[in-house]
Design an enzyme around this catalytic site. Structure first.
Site, PDB file in Angstrom:
ATOM      1  N   GLY A  88       0.830  -1.203   0.000  1.00 56.90           N
ATOM      2  CA  GLY A  88       0.000   0.000   0.000  1.00 56.90           C
ATOM      3  C   GLY A  88       0.863   1.251   0.000  1.00 56.90           C
ATOM      4  N   CYS A  89       0.358   2.309   0.585  1.00 58.65           N
ATOM      5  CA  CYS A  89       1.075   3.588   0.615  1.00 58.65           C
ATOM      6  C   CYS A  89       2.384   3.463   1.383  1.00 58.65           C
ATOM      7  CB  CYS A  89       0.198   4.648   1.270  1.00 58.65           C
ATOM      8  SG  CYS A  89       1.004   6.257   1.431  1.00 58.65           S
TER       9      CYS A  89
END
Length: 220
Positions: A52-53
């Site tokens: 993810g981020c």
């Protein structure tokens, strides 16, 4: 861009980037390539993960005992010198990733893989939380057969806890591209941003609750 979004977004939960929603399709040449092993320097090893981020993942790994530094960047794609803007289109094949620089005498690669699964939604495909698109897909990178075996072993154990299949790809490491300066240490330097407050910090707190024994004494 993330910087523009975070300045203008006023909802409770925002996204790490403006993002595409393309599904993850790793280039077959990359998926079947021979892994590249990174040389240990000053007794420090390096491991690579996408989850993810990278703002969230960087903060999580930096809190783990034995981890010296975590760098945000891009990996898993087929283009040279990726930028945030380019990877965010989904056309480069790269995912937001982190380089974890750690002391293998203090924390093992197996523990880092355990942290990986324990700090994300392991069955969410093509993203994490509100961040969706191929650039946010989950990838565990291995540099040799031993690491691949460890990843497969941990993954098999983790999979027993879920009804759905694990979403993470397991890929041979090729190259890590360091992200732009403003992405580094983003959570620490931007504690008041809406994304950090509503996505990154809650994710970090969930991880801390699961693995208090792994945390550095000064972990925030």
């Amino acid at each position: 861009m993330k910087s523009i979004l975070l300045l203008t977004f006023s909802l409770i939960i925002s996204s790490c980037g403006n993002g595409n929603t393309k599904s993850a399709t790793t280039n077959s040449e990359i998926a079947n390539a021979e892994p590249v092993e990174v040389t240990t320097q000053d007794n420090m090893a390096k491991a690579y993960f996408a989850s993810g981020c990278f703002w969230c993942v960087e903060a999580i790994y930096e809190s783990v005992k034995g981890v010296k530094e975590v760098i945000s960047g891009y990996s898993g794609g087929h283009t040279e010198n990726p930028t945030y803007e380019a990877s965010n289109t989904g056309n480069t094949g790269h995912a937001e990733a982190v380089e974890v620089i750690y002391d293998p005498e203090v924390v093992t690669f197996e523990t880092l893989v355990t942290v990986y699964y324990g700090s994300q939604n392991a069955t969410q495909a093509n993203g994490q939380g509100p961040d969706m698109g191929s650039q946010y897909r989950s990838i565990l990178f291995f540099q040799n057969d031993e690491q691949k075996e460890i990843i497969n072993s941990v993954s098999s154990e983790v999979a027993k806890n879920y009804d759905k299949p694990l979403a993470a790809e397991i890929l041979p490491f090729q190259k890590f591209w360091i992200a732009e300066d403003y992405h580094q240490n983003y959570e620490r330097l931007n504690p008041e941003s809406s994304y950090i407050q509503n996505v990154s910090i809650p994710r970090y707190k969930r991880f801390k609750k699961k693995f208090p024994e792994l945390l550095k004494p000064n972990a925030h």
